[in-house]
Motif scaffolding. Structure first.
Motif, PDB file in Angstrom:
ATOM      1  N   TYR A 139       0.825  -1.205   0.000  1.00 52.89           N
ATOM      2  CA  TYR A 139       0.000   0.000   0.000  1.00 52.89           C
ATOM      3  C   TYR A 139       0.869   1.268   0.000  1.00 52.89           C
ATOM      4  CZ  TYR A 139      -4.013  -2.976   0.732  1.00 52.89           C
ATOM      5  OH  TYR A 139      -4.975  -3.930   0.565  1.00 52.89           O
ATOM      6  N   THR A 140       2.028   1.198   0.645  1.00 54.48           N
ATOM      7  CA  THR A 140       2.917   2.370   0.616  1.00 54.48           C
ATOM      8  C   THR A 140       3.470   2.564  -0.796  1.00 54.48           C
ATOM      9  OG1 THR A 140       4.671   0.975   1.449  1.00 54.48           O
ATOM     10  CG2 THR A 140       3.652   2.486   3.028  1.00 54.48           C
ATOM     11  N   LEU A 141       3.695   1.419  -1.474  1.00 53.50           N
ATOM     12  CA  LEU A 141       4.147   1.511  -2.868  1.00 53.50           C
ATOM     13  C   LEU A 141       3.055   2.155  -3.721  1.00 53.50           C
ATOM     14  CD1 LEU A 141       6.228   0.777  -5.100  1.00 53.50           C
ATOM     15  CD2 LEU A 141       5.025  -1.386  -5.360  1.00 53.50           C
ATOM     16  N   LEU A 142       1.824   1.716  -3.469  1.00 53.43           N
ATOM     17  CA  LEU A 142       0.671   2.288  -4.186  1.00 53.43           C
ATOM     18  C   LEU A 142       0.581   3.790  -3.973  1.00 53.43           C
ATOM     19  CD1 LEU A 142      -2.329  -0.110  -3.580  1.00 53.43           C
ATOM     20  CD2 LEU A 142      -1.825   1.066  -5.690  1.00 53.43           C
ATOM     21  N   LEU A 143       0.703   4.169  -2.710  1.00 50.25           N
ATOM     22  CA  LEU A 143       0.597   5.578  -2.344  1.00 50.25           C
ATOM     23  C   LEU A 143       1.736   6.381  -2.991  1.00 50.25           C
ATOM     24  CD1 LEU A 143      -1.223   7.336  -0.512  1.00 50.25           C
ATOM     25  CD2 LEU A 143       0.523   7.099   1.251  1.00 50.25           C
ATOM     26  N   SER A 144       2.962   5.842  -2.893  1.00 48.54           N
ATOM     27  CA  SER A 144       4.122   6.545  -3.465  1.00 48.54           C
ATOM     28  C   SER A 144       3.974   6.673  -4.978  1.00 48.54           C
ATOM     29  CB  SER A 144       5.422   5.793  -3.190  1.00 48.54           C
ATOM     30  OG  SER A 144       5.446   5.297  -1.912  1.00 48.54           O
ATOM     31  N   GLN A 145       3.523   5.590  -5.621  1.00 45.69           N
ATOM     32  CA  GLN A 145       3.371   5.659  -7.084  1.00 45.69           C
ATOM     33  C   GLN A 145       2.231   6.598  -7.479  1.00 45.69           C
ATOM     34  OE1 GLN A 145       3.282   1.639  -8.721  1.00 45.69           O
ATOM     35  NE2 GLN A 145       5.503   1.575  -8.745  1.00 45.69           N
ATOM     36  N   SER A 146       1.199   6.682  -6.626  1.00 43.65           N
ATOM     37  CA  SER A 146       0.113   7.630  -6.910  1.00 43.65           C
ATOM     38  C   SER A 146       0.658   9.053  -6.901  1.00 43.65           C
ATOM     39  CB  SER A 146      -1.001   7.518  -5.869  1.00 43.65           C
ATOM     40  OG  SER A 146      -1.459   6.214  -5.812  1.00 43.65           O
ATOM     41  N   VAL A 147       1.483   9.345  -5.878  1.00 47.49           N
ATOM     42  CA  VAL A 147       2.098  10.681  -5.784  1.00 47.49           C
ATOM     43  C   VAL A 147       2.968  10.919  -7.015  1.00 47.49           C
ATOM     44  CG1 VAL A 147       3.718  12.108  -4.455  1.00 47.49           C
ATOM     45  CG2 VAL A 147       2.013  10.716  -3.267  1.00 47.49           C
ATOM     46  N   LEU A 148       3.736   9.879  -7.407  1.00 41.03           N
ATOM     47  CA  LEU A 148       4.617   9.987  -8.577  1.00 41.03           C
ATOM     48  C   LEU A 148       3.804  10.296  -9.837  1.00 41.03           C
ATOM     49  CD1 LEU A 148       7.520   9.527  -9.772  1.00 41.03           C
ATOM     50  CD2 LEU A 148       6.845   7.158 -10.130  1.00 41.03           C
ATOM     51  N   ILE A 149       2.682   9.625 -10.000  1.00 40.10           N
ATOM     52  CA  ILE A 149       1.859   9.831 -11.201  1.00 40.10           C
ATOM     53  C   ILE A 149       1.260  11.245 -11.205  1.00 40.10           C
ATOM     54  CG2 ILE A 149      -0.275   9.099 -12.376  1.00 40.10           C
ATOM     55  CD1 ILE A 149       0.524   6.202 -11.556  1.00 40.10           C
ATOM     56  N   ILE A 150       0.801  11.711 -10.037  1.00 43.15           N
ATOM     57  CA  ILE A 150       0.257  13.082  -9.965  1.00 43.15           C
ATOM     58  C   ILE A 150       1.361  14.076 -10.344  1.00 43.15           C
ATOM     59  CG2 ILE A 150      -0.631  14.864  -8.378  1.00 43.15           C
ATOM     60  CD1 ILE A 150      -2.003  12.459  -6.863  1.00 43.15           C
ATOM     61  N   PHE A 151       2.560  13.855  -9.784  1.00 45.00           N
ATOM     62  CA  PHE A 151       3.699  14.714 -10.088  1.00 45.00           C
ATOM     63  C   PHE A 151       4.023  14.660 -11.588  1.00 45.00           C
ATOM     64  CE2 PHE A 151       8.367  15.146 -10.536  1.00 45.00           C
ATOM     65  CZ  PHE A 151       8.486  16.464 -10.128  1.00 45.00           C
ATOM     66  N   ALA A 152       3.980  13.441 -12.155  1.00 48.03           N
ATOM     67  CA  ALA A 152       4.288  13.266 -13.586  1.00 48.03           C
ATOM     68  C   ALA A 152       3.283  13.995 -14.466  1.00 48.03           C
ATOM     69  CB  ALA A 152       4.303  11.783 -13.931  1.00 48.03           C
ATOM     70  N   VAL A 153       2.010  13.916 -14.087  1.00 48.81           N
ATOM     71  CA  VAL A 153       0.970  14.594 -14.878  1.00 48.81           C
ATOM     72  C   VAL A 153       1.203  16.111 -14.847  1.00 48.81           C
ATOM     73  CG1 VAL A 153      -1.499  15.158 -14.933  1.00 48.81           C
ATOM     74  CG2 VAL A 153      -0.775  12.795 -14.619  1.00 48.81           C
ATOM     75  N   ILE A 154       1.506  16.632 -13.658  1.00 47.57           N
ATOM     76  CA  ILE A 154       1.747  18.078 -13.535  1.00 47.57           C
ATOM     77  C   ILE A 154       2.983  18.474 -14.344  1.00 47.57           C
ATOM     78  CG2 ILE A 154       2.370  19.933 -11.908  1.00 47.57           C
ATOM     79  CD1 ILE A 154       0.706  18.312  -9.801  1.00 47.57           C
ATOM     80  N   LEU A 155       4.061  17.684 -14.189  1.00 45.73           N
ATOM     81  CA  LEU A 155       5.325  17.972 -14.878  1.00 45.73           C
ATOM     82  C   LEU A 155       5.145  17.942 -16.389  1.00 45.73           C
ATOM     83  CD1 LEU A 155       8.468  18.306 -14.331  1.00 45.73           C
ATOM     84  CD2 LEU A 155       8.620  15.880 -14.837  1.00 45.73           C
ATOM     85  N   SER A 156       4.477  16.890 -16.887  1.00 46.85           N
ATOM     86  CA  SER A 156       4.329  16.770 -18.341  1.00 46.85           C
ATOM     87  C   SER A 156       3.406  17.873 -18.874  1.00 46.85           C
ATOM     88  CB  SER A 156       3.856  15.369 -18.708  1.00 46.85           C
ATOM     89  OG  SER A 156       2.553  15.344 -19.151  1.00 46.85           O
ATOM     90  N   GLY A 157       2.408  18.253 -18.093  1.00 45.46           N
ATOM     91  CA  GLY A 157       1.530  19.351 -18.500  1.00 45.46           C
ATOM     92  C   GLY A 157       2.278  20.670 -18.521  1.00 45.46           C
ATOM     93  N   PHE A 158       3.132  20.866 -17.507  1.00 45.44           N
ATOM     94  CA  PHE A 158       3.911  22.100 -17.380  1.00 45.44           C
ATOM     95  C   PHE A 158       4.904  22.250 -18.533  1.00 45.44           C
ATOM     96  CE2 PHE A 158       7.667  24.324 -15.625  1.00 45.44           C
ATOM     97  CZ  PHE A 158       7.070  25.537 -15.321  1.00 45.44           C
ATOM     98  N   MET A 159       5.494  21.117 -18.942  1.00 45.37           N
ATOM     99  CA  MET A 159       6.502  21.167 -20.005  1.00 45.37           C
ATOM    100  C   MET A 159       5.882  21.149 -21.397  1.00 45.37           C
ATOM    101  SD  MET A 159       9.618  18.995 -18.547  1.00 45.37           S
ATOM    102  CE  MET A 159      10.718  19.713 -17.323  1.00 45.37           C
ATOM    103  N   HIS A 160       4.579  21.023 -21.468  1.00 46.32           N
ATOM    104  CA  HIS A 160       3.915  21.019 -22.767  1.00 46.32           C
ATOM    105  C   HIS A 160       2.851  22.091 -22.850  1.00 46.32           C
ATOM    106  CE1 HIS A 160       5.865  17.451 -24.207  1.00 46.32           C
ATOM    107  NE2 HIS A 160       5.201  17.554 -25.331  1.00 46.32           N
ATOM    108  N   THR A 161       3.174  23.259 -22.343  1.00 48.08           N
ATOM    109  CA  THR A 161       2.167  24.321 -22.293  1.00 48.08           C
ATOM    110  C   THR A 161       1.737  24.765 -23.690  1.00 48.08           C
ATOM    111  OG1 THR A 161       4.029  25.769 -21.949  1.00 48.08           O
ATOM    112  CG2 THR A 161       2.661  25.302 -20.020  1.00 48.08           C
ATOM    113  N   ARG A 162       2.638  24.509 -24.678  1.00 44.83           N
ATOM    114  CA  ARG A 162       2.286  24.938 -26.035  1.00 44.83           C
ATOM    115  C   ARG A 162       1.155  24.084 -26.612  1.00 44.83           C
ATOM    116  NH1 ARG A 162       5.569  21.617 -29.592  1.00 44.83           N
ATOM    117  NH2 ARG A 162       7.080  20.551 -28.309  1.00 44.83           N
ATOM    118  N   ARG A 163       0.995  22.865 -26.098  1.00 49.13           N
ATOM    119  CA  ARG A 163      -0.123  22.039 -26.545  1.00 49.13           C
ATOM    120  C   ARG A 163      -1.273  22.275 -25.585  1.00 49.13           C
ATOM    121  NH1 ARG A 163       1.097  17.261 -29.812  1.00 49.13           N
ATOM    122  NH2 ARG A 163       3.332  17.169 -30.133  1.00 49.13           N
TER     123      ARG A 163
END
Lengths: 222, 97
Positions: A139-163
């Motif tokens: 469950y800690t792995l689940l939680l950590s990966q959930s945080v990672l995915i949220i971070f990834a979504v924000i990061l990828s959105g931030f780096m693709h502002t032109r789209r």
């Protein structure tokens, strides 16, 4: 052969079939893009391929982990947690985390060097592996990966502002990661967190997502 | 064949352009005209040529008079054949970042 009343053979069959298909799709995506990568050495293609290679390995480990749990229930052979946890859960933690990282890297690779991304991926994967090892809980792995995915979504959105528009590809990537988390839930000691029907639904959607990605791959990477 | 577009090309596109020029010139072109038609600086051309040769896409041959020519290998032809698909694949999965 009569199964104990708490062993559901249908669950086993569904798990087995799902794992085979998921692993097959992941590895097919990896191998079908081999020539495109070898001809171009394109970093985006490299990260894309690596993501599916590691997702494939994650689903292999998930199946083996599940097999041990289900065999334990069916045949009353309970392996001590201290033995099977490191054998299955730690590689699973590493492979799945780095798979998620590579999927993100395939979108943002121009913003960082190969070496930086290599270390970023491996340090993240080892950190999450360490957390799940210390806590001995998936469950800690689940939680950590959930945080990672949220971070990834924000990061990828931030780096693709032109789209401005959210592309179908990004939705598919997000689904791959999200469905991985949902499929990871069933490995916990409280397995009945989802009903059999719901678990089957997640597995069917996962196969659908992999199929769509594979269909896109064979359309272009022939 | 005219000069290449002045729009900034990505690496795969430059490689495609170089290989295409060689193919379109009966698979044999001298380095200087190739450099000029590919619209690259000497330094860029040297880097790309080094990369293409090391990847086995092109090879340099010398004729009886000692003149050097650049030709495509089978792998170079394969790249040209696959380029459109690979470019579409990169675009489809947004791998071009």
């Amino acid at each position: 052969m009569a199964f104990p009343h708490f062993f559901d053979p249908w669950l086993f069959v569904a798990e087995f079939a799902f794992s085979i298909i998921a692993v097959l799709f992941c590895f097919l995506i990896f191998f079908r893009t081999k020539e495109s990568y070898e001809l171009t050495k394109h970093r985006g293609i490299r990260y894309f391929r690596n993501a599916f290679l590691f997702f494939g390995l994650s689903y292999v480990m998930r199946f083996l982990f599940n097999l041990v749990l289900l065999s334990g229930i069916a045949f009353d052979v309970i392996l001590p947690r201290r033995i099977f946890w490191p054998i299955f859960m730690l590689p699973l933690a590493y492979f799945s985390t780095i798979g998620i990282c590579y999927l993100v890297f395939s979108l943002i690779w121009k913003n960082a060097g190969s070496r930086a991304l290599f270390w970023a991926g491996n340090i993240t994967a080892l950190a999450l592996l360490g957390i799940s090892f210390i806590t001995r809980s998936h469950y800690t792995l689940l939680l950590s990966q959930s945080v990672l995915i949220i971070f990834a979504v924000i990061l990828s959105g931030f780096m693709h502002t032109r789209r401005k528009k959210l592309s179908r590809t990004r939705i598919l990537y997000f689904l791959v990661a999200l469905l991985w988390l949902l499929n990871l839930w069933v490995l916990g000691p409280r397995r009945k967190v989802f009903s059999f029907g719901l678990q089957l639904l997640f597995e069917l959607i996962s196969i659908g997502v992999f199929w769509v990605i594979y269909a896109k791959v064979i359309r272009w990477a022939r | 064949m005219g000069q290449m577009s002045m729009r900034k090309r990505d690496r795969l596109e430059v490689i495609y352009d170089i290989l295409k020029i060689i193919r379109d010139r009966h698979n044999s072109v001298r380095p200087t005209p190739l450099l000029r038609i590919a619209n690259l600086s000497s330094q860029s051309f040297a880097e790309y040529f080094g990369e293409l040769a090391s990847k086995g896409f092109v090879k340099e041959i010398t004729d009886k008079k000692g003149r050097k020519y650049i030709t495509l290998t089978d792998k170079g032809f394969r790249y040209l054949e696959k380029y459109a698909y690979i470019a579409s694949f990169i675009d489809e999965f947004e791998l071009g970042a």
